[in-house]
Scaffold this motif. Structure first.
Motif, short mmCIF file in Angstrom:
data_model
loop_
_atom_site.label_atom_id
_atom_site.label_comp_id
_atom_site.label_asym_id
_atom_site.label_seq_id
_atom_site.Cartn_x
_atom_site.Cartn_y
_atom_site.Cartn_z
N SER A 686 0.82 -1.22 0.00
CA SER A 686 0.00 0.00 0.00
C SER A 686 0.85 1.27 0.00
O SER A 686 0.36 2.35 -0.35
CB SER A 686 -0.92 0.01 1.22
N ALA A 687 2.12 1.16 0.41
CA ALA A 687 2.99 2.34 0.46
C ALA A 687 3.84 2.49 -0.79
O ALA A 687 4.58 3.47 -0.92
CB ALA A 687 3.90 2.25 1.69
N LEU A 688 3.76 1.53 -1.70
CA LEU A 688 4.56 1.61 -2.92
C LEU A 688 3.89 2.49 -3.97
O LEU A 688 2.67 2.49 -4.09
CB LEU A 688 4.75 0.21 -3.52
N ASN A 689 4.70 3.25 -4.68
CA ASN A 689 4.24 3.90 -5.91
C ASN A 689 5.26 3.62 -7.00
O ASN A 689 6.27 2.93 -6.76
CB ASN A 689 4.00 5.40 -5.71
N ASP A 690 5.04 4.12 -8.19
CA ASP A 690 5.95 3.80 -9.30
C ASP A 690 7.36 4.28 -9.02
O ASP A 690 8.34 3.57 -9.32
CB ASP A 690 5.43 4.43 -10.60
N ASP A 691 7.51 5.48 -8.45
CA ASP A 691 8.84 6.02 -8.20
C ASP A 691 9.60 5.17 -7.19
O ASP A 691 10.79 4.88 -7.36
CB ASP A 691 8.76 7.46 -7.70
N LEU A 692 8.93 4.77 -6.11
CA LEU A 692 9.59 3.97 -5.09
C LEU A 692 9.92 2.58 -5.63
O LEU A 692 11.00 2.04 -5.35
CB LEU A 692 8.70 3.87 -3.84
N THR A 693 9.03 2.00 -6.40
CA THR A 693 9.31 0.70 -7.02
C THR A 693 10.51 0.80 -7.96
O THR A 693 11.36 -0.10 -8.00
CB THR A 693 8.07 0.20 -7.80
N ASP A 694 10.59 1.91 -8.72
CA ASP A 694 11.74 2.12 -9.60
C ASP A 694 13.04 2.14 -8.80
O ASP A 694 14.04 1.53 -9.20
CB ASP A 694 11.61 3.45 -10.35
N ILE A 695 13.04 2.84 -7.67
CA ILE A 695 14.25 2.94 -6.85
C ILE A 695 14.65 1.57 -6.31
O ILE A 695 15.83 1.20 -6.33
CB ILE A 695 14.04 3.94 -5.70
N ILE A 696 13.67 0.80 -5.84
CA ILE A 696 13.98 -0.53 -5.30
C ILE A 696 14.53 -1.44 -6.39
O ILE A 696 15.51 -2.16 -6.18
CB ILE A 696 12.71 -1.14 -4.65
N GLU A 697 13.91 -1.41 -7.56
CA GLU A 697 14.41 -2.23 -8.67
C GLU A 697 15.81 -1.79 -9.08
O GLU A 697 16.69 -2.62 -9.34
CB GLU A 697 13.46 -2.11 -9.86
N TRP A 698 16.02 -0.48 -9.15
CA TRP A 698 17.34 0.05 -9.50
C TRP A 698 18.39 -0.39 -8.49
O TRP A 698 19.47 -0.85 -8.86
CB TRP A 698 17.28 1.59 -9.55
N LEU A 699 18.07 -0.28 -7.20
CA LEU A 699 19.03 -0.64 -6.16
C LEU A 699 19.39 -2.12 -6.24
O LEU A 699 20.57 -2.49 -6.14
CB LEU A 699 18.45 -0.30 -4.78
N GLY A 700 18.39 -2.97 -6.41
CA GLY A 700 18.67 -4.41 -6.53
C GLY A 700 19.58 -4.72 -7.69
O GLY A 700 20.48 -5.56 -7.59
N GLU A 701 19.37 -4.03 -8.83
CA GLU A 701 20.19 -4.30 -10.00
C GLU A 701 21.61 -3.76 -9.83
O GLU A 701 22.59 -4.37 -10.28
CB GLU A 701 19.55 -3.70 -11.25
N VAL A 702 21.76 -2.62 -9.15
CA VAL A 702 23.10 -2.09 -8.85
C VAL A 702 23.89 -3.10 -8.03
O VAL A 702 25.06 -3.39 -8.32
CB VAL A 702 23.00 -0.74 -8.09
N ILE A 703 23.25 -3.66 -7.01
CA ILE A 703 23.92 -4.65 -6.17
C ILE A 703 24.25 -5.90 -6.98
O ILE A 703 25.36 -6.44 -6.90
CB ILE A 703 23.02 -5.02 -4.97
N ARG A 704 23.29 -6.36 -7.76
CA ARG A 704 23.46 -7.59 -8.53
C ARG A 704 24.60 -7.46 -9.53
O ARG A 704 25.39 -8.38 -9.72
CB ARG A 704 22.15 -7.93 -9.22
N GLN A 705 24.71 -6.31 -10.18
CA GLN A 705 25.76 -6.12 -11.17
C GLN A 705 27.13 -5.94 -10.51
O GLN A 705 28.16 -6.22 -11.12
CB GLN A 705 25.45 -4.91 -12.05
N THR A 706 27.13 -5.49 -9.26
CA THR A 706 28.39 -5.32 -8.54
C THR A 706 28.89 -6.65 -7.99
O THR A 706 30.05 -7.02 -8.16
CB THR A 706 28.21 -4.31 -7.38
N ASP A 707 28.00 -7.38 -7.32
CA ASP A 707 28.34 -8.69 -6.76
C ASP A 707 27.03 -9.38 -6.42
O ASP A 707 26.41 -9.08 -5.40
CB ASP A 707 29.22 -8.54 -5.52
#
Length: 865
Positions: A686-707
């Motif tokens: 209920s607290a998610l919106n498109d911008d916050l979901t984008d940030i979470i997806e971006w953060l996960g991919e940054v971590i994944r591409q790093t290690d």
């Protein structure tokens, strides 16, 4: 042969893997267990050392064992025997260790021995096969089980590895708790540096009714030879390499010293031509990131490794695997390697006998010295290990000056003294001296007695309040029977009473008019998550705080991130560099403004790292803690790392470079991983919106591409997938590929958006050289960027870089790959003061190159209107 076949061939079949009940009703006799274990040892072509044999026999007879034998004497084999005894008697066994890395390593070992179906692992944020008869966990996990369940806990064998952590000021309580309230347990305490164990033997026997036996043996299977060196580190290493006393682990007490020392050895011929060729072949496709990654790449290709806690996990694993393959002859690292990590070492070279412990510089304790020295000597490879301790650098240099003067003046003491006046090197400020005498004393010294580090906290009492029975009786047991002196026990009792009153006043605990069925007169009024004090204990506060935010605000998504960040542990090295950067930039501004020195210093004292929402969150925390008193023992720490990285439109490598975090990449990545997990676990749908979901997806991919190792396993476990990790080989590690960054289109578009806006910010600040370094490969060098800036600022006075400027209305991404296979077209419009929006950056995104790089590869096409 699988070890279970030595219990019962029938029950070792896969369909009968969970056989605790069978053996509980018909356990093997001590003789059957002992003989069965010896048969398994024999089947592996091994033979027990006398101390191992004695310990296994005691375990089979049901006794507690304290195994105080040197490093390399096979304590892990005795631990296997304890698990074997548990299975053979239908009981559950727990293996505990101080750090997750060691728990994970032992988990893999036990899976190979007992089968994946019989071994589980529990950490603060995930679990694997948690109902298995053998559990690997950190000491805090077991301590919480004991606090909640005590004598009703479903366990018997308790194997506590690296038991000297009992004295650790922060974590020692967790090692003591099981010794106070597990009367059903059979204990195996293990460490090479325990000191006097009389108290533990007596109290374990009193608690469990079992005989408690000390098994010790001063004779190492691989004896150590100790030397004190008055040569330089480089000279010592050259000698050790030439005499084939490698691998050498060079111990430093700071990460910077370790890296500097490794780079200083590049002039030494460490690795053979064949080894270098093999390393180059293995590392052909291994992704080293800019910054420290390139430094490590140069080092390992010359047979030199670096190992410390600030490195990315994949780099540490690479160094460990290359060392195990015999390809690294020298590893420079910190003393953290002493905690059970499996790196084969023949020689330990200790560069100092003093260390900074966080409060002061002091000489090493005997326990610390022997823990480090004990890493030398590889069972099955070496007939002896070598430990070398370096004299202080200034002593070495001064001794050489004296030798030259003595030779020059033929023993004329007066002339010699005159020639040396003012030339001798002084020790560095704050130096704590050591000498060969110090070295001799440490070699001969026995480890200091372990000292109790028991404490009381809100979370401890809350765990006790969850158990069946009278919690006051249980609490009294811990408060009166712990190993602190009586005066400290009284202090703990007063603290516990104060905490209880807080819980009562806050309505977390309520008194009952009549005792319940277990005789308890109080009860908890809240449901607490299991291990709530281990995995982001402030998450419930974060969840409650989302209601404070305006969901219509343009900063809502980043404010939600700031709430989560405030509940995470501080990455101190990162915050320190943020503050340093902020002060450096402010100082330049103050000087440019002509501010006088005293005023500059006063203003600089006020500057710290960024703390978004600090006032709002601290007020909310004060209100929240009035009804949840236990959270007060955890620190709310507003900070901005994820938010700062996103707002600066930076990737991992850019952020590391911007704040000079080369030596703290691993710390930064762990923090980002914790933030990602907390965002995924804590933020409700209920607290998610498109911008916050984008940030979470971006953060996960940054971590994944790093290690990817820090998120892939956790995500599969969190999703409830049937996931069983496996230990990787060197070949598998170096061949490991990060997932294609373009496979996650949502996260990749955020990365593209950030990459383009990063250029906007640099353009606005007229940082042509940085832009040139980013885009020179594609024809946009610093001069071309400077020309574009001149053209723009001839027309406009400014460029806006606010939230509207980075909004979707000013960015278009053409991802129609049918028209442009493998290429995205991107147009980033600049936000000018007149809102004409007639200037833009146009670029292509090469998808294939981006997958190879793990980040968007931008090819600038034009800047203009």
């Amino acid at each position: 042969m699988n070890i279970l076949e030595h219990l019962s061939p029938k029950l070792a079949q896969p369909e009968n893997h969970y056989f605790r009940g069978d053996f509980a009703s018909n356990p093997l006799s001590p003789d059957e267990m002992y003989e069965g274990f010896l048969a398994w040892i024999s089947s592996r072509g091994m033979e027990l050392y006398p101390a191992q044999d004695e310990a296994v026999l005691e375990l089979a007879q049901g006794n507690n064992v304290i195994l105080a034998t040197p490093t390399g004497s096979g304590k892990s084999t005795v631990a296997v025997a304890a698990h074997y005894v548990g299975l053979a008697t239908g009981q559950r066994s727990y293996y505990t260790a101080p750090i997750k890395a060691l728990v994970s390593e032992k988990f893999f070992d036990l899976v190979a021995i007992f089968g994946a179906e019989n071994v589980g692992m529990i950490t603060g944020d995930s679990s694997i096969n948690a109902d298995a008869p053998i559990i690997c966990c950190t000491a805090e996990i077991l301590a919480n089980v004991v606090l909640r369940e005590g004598e009703n806990a479903d366990l018997c064998q308790v194997i506590m590895d690296e038991f000297h952590f009992y004295s650790d000021p922060q974590r020692g309580w967790a090692w003591q708790v099981p010794l106070l309230d597990l009367p059903q347990a059979q204990f195996l305490l293990m460490s090479a540096t325990l000191g006097d164990t009389t108290r533990f033997e007596r109290e374990m026997t009193e608690l469990t009714g079992r005989t408690s036996t000390l098994v010790t043996n001063a004779e190492r299977p691989i004896p150590l030879h100790f030397y004190y060196s008055n040569n330089t580190v480089q000279e010592t290493v050259e000698e050790l390499v030439s005499t084939r006393q490698t691998p050498v682990y060079i111990v430093h007490f700071s990460q910077l010293q370790a890296i500097d020392a490794a780079q200083g050895l590049m002039s030494v011929n460490i690795a053979s031509k064949e080894d270098k060729e093999r390393i180059n072949e293995l590392l052909a496709d291994f992704r080293f990131m800019p910054g420290f990654g390139k430094t490590l790449q140069r080092l390992v290709k010359n047979g030199i490794g670096v190992h410390h806690a600030g490195m990315l996990p994949k780099y540490r694993r690479l160094v460990e695997q290359l060392a195990q393959a015999g390809l690294l002859k020298v590893i420079c690292g910190t003393d953290t390697l002493g905690v059970g990590i499996n790196v084969p070492i023949r020689t330990v070279l200790i560069t100092a006998l003093s260390k900074f412990d966080g409060e002061r510089t002091r000489r090493l304790k005997a326990r610390e010295f022997h823990q480090i020295a004990g890493r030398a000597g590889r069972a099955g490879f070496d007939t002896a290990g070598t430990v070398v301790v370096q004299a202080p650098e200034h002593d070495i240099e001064n001794a050489r000056l004296e030798a030259k003067a003595r030779e020059k003046f033929a023993g004329d003491e007066k002339k010699m003294a005159q020639s040396l006046r003012g030339k001798k090197k002084k020790p560095p400020q704050g130096f704590v001296a050591w000498s060969e005498k110090t070295f001799d004393q440490l070699v001969e010294a026995s480890p200091e007695p372990l000292t109790s580090s028991f404490g009381v906290s809100h979370s401890m009492l809350l765990n006790i309040l969850q158990r069946e029975g009278d919690p006051f009786t249980a609490a009294r047991k811990f408060l009166e029977n712990n190993h602190e002196p009586r005066i400290k026990q009284r202090q703990l009792m007063r603290k516990a009473l104060g905490i209880y009153r807080e819980l009562l006043a806050g309505g977390v605990v309520e008194r009952l008019d009549e005792p319940d069925e277990y005789g308890a007169r109080v009860r908890l009024t809240v449901d607490l998550q299991e291990n709530f004090a281990l995995n982001q204990p402030l998450s419930p506060f974060a969840l409650a705080s989302f209601s404070l935010l305006d969901t219509e605000s343009e900063t809502y998504a980043l404010d939600a991130v700031s709430i989560i960040e405030a509940t995470l542990e501080k990455p101190r090295q990162v915050l320190m560099m943020q503050e340093k950067k902020a002060k450096s930039e402010a100082l330049a501004e103050f000087k440019a403004e002509g501010m006088d020195y005293n005023e500059r210093m006063n203003e600089l004292d006020k500057i710290t790292y960024p703390k978004p929402l600090e006032d709002l969150l601290e007020q909310a925390f004060e209100t929240y803690s009035s009804s949840a008193a236990w959270v007060r023992e955890f620190e709310l720490s507003p900070k901005s790392v994820v938010r700062d990285m996103y707002e600066r439109a930076m990737g991992f490598g850019e952020y590391v470079q911007y704040y000079s975090l080369d030596r703290s990449e691993g710390i930064l990545l762990r923090y980002l991983s914790d933030a990602y997990k907390a965002l995924r676990q804590t933020v409700p749908v209920s607290a998610l919106n498109d911008d916050l979901t984008d940030i979470i997806e971006w953060l996960g991919e940054v971590i994944r591409q790093t290690d990817s190792s820090l998120v892939d396993e956790w995500e599969k476990l969190a999703a409830g997938e049937d996931y069983q990790p496996k230990e990787e080989t060197l070949e598998e590690l170096v061949a490991e590929k990060a997932p294609s960054v373009t496979d996650n289109p949502r996260a990749f578009k955020v990365m593209v958006r950030n990459a383009m806006f990063r250029r906007v910010e640099l353009f606005a600040d007229e940082r042509d050289k940085i832009l040139g370094s980013m885009d020179e490969e594609y024809g946009w060098d610093a001069d071309r960027w400077a020309d574009a800036m001149d053209d723009y600022f001839d027309e406009y006075d400014d460029i806006y870089t606010d939230a509207d400027a980075r909004g979707p209305q000013l960015l278009s991404i053409d991802d129609d790959v049918t028209e442009h296979p493998g290429i995205w077209k991107v147009r980033q419009i600049l936000s000018d003061p007149d809102d004409n929006h007639d200037w833009a950056f146009t670029a292509e995104i090469d998808l294939v190159a981006s997958d190879a790089a793990g980040t968007p590869v931008v090819r600038m096409l034009s800047v203009g209107n």
